[in-house]
Design an enzyme around this catalytic site. Structure first.
Site, PDB file in Angstrom:
ATOM      1  CD  GLU A   1      -3.047  -0.981   2.240  1.00  0.00           C
ATOM      2  OE1 GLU A   1      -2.849  -0.140   3.147  1.00  0.00           O
ATOM      3  OE2 GLU A   1      -3.998  -1.777   2.248  1.00  0.00           O
TER       4      GLU A   1
ATOM      5  CG  HIS B   1      -8.638   1.373   2.460  1.00  0.00           C
ATOM      6  ND1 HIS B   1      -7.586   2.003   1.840  1.00  0.00           N
ATOM      7  CD2 HIS B   1      -8.079   0.475   3.314  1.00  0.00           C
ATOM      8  CE1 HIS B   1      -6.453   1.512   2.299  1.00  0.00           C
ATOM      9  NE2 HIS B   1      -6.721   0.581   3.187  1.00  0.00           N
TER      10      HIS B   1
END
Length: 302
Positions: free
Chosen positions: A153, A187
């Protein structure tokens, strides 16, 4: 800040590239699954393995796109430097990279003091190495949460995105406060999964909206911090370590504080406030580019 014209990267191209990075990262979650595991929980071993493959693929594709987008022939540095992958040249520079991690720990002073009173910190009576370290960090779930997720990430959403946005001539303010929104939006795909897992009804929809809004805010604010750290130090390693530390700590749970004695409860609450004050106080000193010999991002953009 070098102009976008001189860099040869337009802001539109840079932002579209960021959308592509986010899409590739999330889309892989669904490309690597089949009918047999489509309804399994995201914590199921099969799903975890497939998603590790997906984010590994995204972590390969993203820097390749960066290499094509940025005209490196204009500059005296390599793709490894621009993505913050270069290692420190000296021991002092290596030690300086610990600054953001210590700063993050200061921010979590309240939860750490709470764990201290609960005798749950390392070397305390309620801490068990087998249970709290080996069974957590060396499990498949632990590897995803504390290694794979932080590394991939931060590499894709921090290093790769900031690299193209910076070379489009966008401001430091944009890089710190706007670029993390891609991280927050990525997300939100959990909302779709949670909606069906929680019953696919009105109640589930309300819960999904609340949880997704909270997660978007939390991940975006965290993104502000690690984007700032990346720009200041020009290295992806501190953001990765900070991300992993935050995953270990989790979002502070204050519900158990009331179980403590009044004096301890007061100390814990004061520690929460003191942690925030000290974090703000040491933010710039602990991320000083001079500590690592300078940052190609902050020197040019600050």
């Amino acid at each position: 800040m070098i102009s976008a014209l001189q860099n040869g990267v337009s802001p539109i191209v840079a932002n579209v590239a960021c959308i592509i990075f986010a899409f590739i990262y999330v889309a892989g979650f669904y490309l690597f699954r089949n009918e047999n595991n489509a309804k399994l929980s995201r914590n199921h071993p099969v799903v975890i393995r497939n998603r590790i493959k997906a984010v590994a693929f995204a972590s390969i594709v993203a820097p390749v796109l960066v290499w094509f987008i940025i005209p490196f022939h204009y500059f005296n540095y390599s793709i490894f430097q621009i993505l913050g992958l270069s290692l420190p040249n000296s021991v002092p520079e290596l030690l300086a990279l610990k600054g953001p991690v210590l700063l993050t720990a200061i921010l979590f002073l309240g939860p750490l003091v709470q764990l201290y009173f609960e005798r749950s910190l390392p070397l305390q009576s309620n801490f068990d190495f087998e249970r709290d370290v080996k069974d957590v960090f060396f499990s498949l779930l632990g590897q995803r949460n504390y290694v794979v997720a932080p590394v991939t990430e931060e590499f894709v959403f921090r290093a790769c995105m900031i690299a193209v946005l910076y070379h489009a001539g966008l401001s430091t303010t944009y890089l710190v406060f706007i670029s993390p929104m891609y991280f927050g939006l990525a997300h939100l795909h959990h909302a779709w999964e949670n909606y069906y897992q929680w019953g696919a009804n009105i109640k589930a929809l309300k819960l999904v909206v609340l949880s997704s809004s909270f997660q978007f805010c939390y991940t975006t604010i965290f993104g502000w911090y690690v984007s700032f750290v990346f720009l200041r130090l020009g290295s992806i390693w501190p953001p990765i370590l900070c991300h992993s530390f935050c995953n270990v700590m989790g979002f502070p749970d204050i519900s158990d504080i009331q179980l403590q004695a009044p004096m301890k409860r007061a100390v814990i609450m004061c520690s929460f406030v003191l942690g925030i004050i000290l974090f703000c106080w040491f933010l710039y000193p602990f991320t000083d580019p001079a500590n690592v010999g300078g940052s190609l991002y902050w020197t040019a953009s600050a």
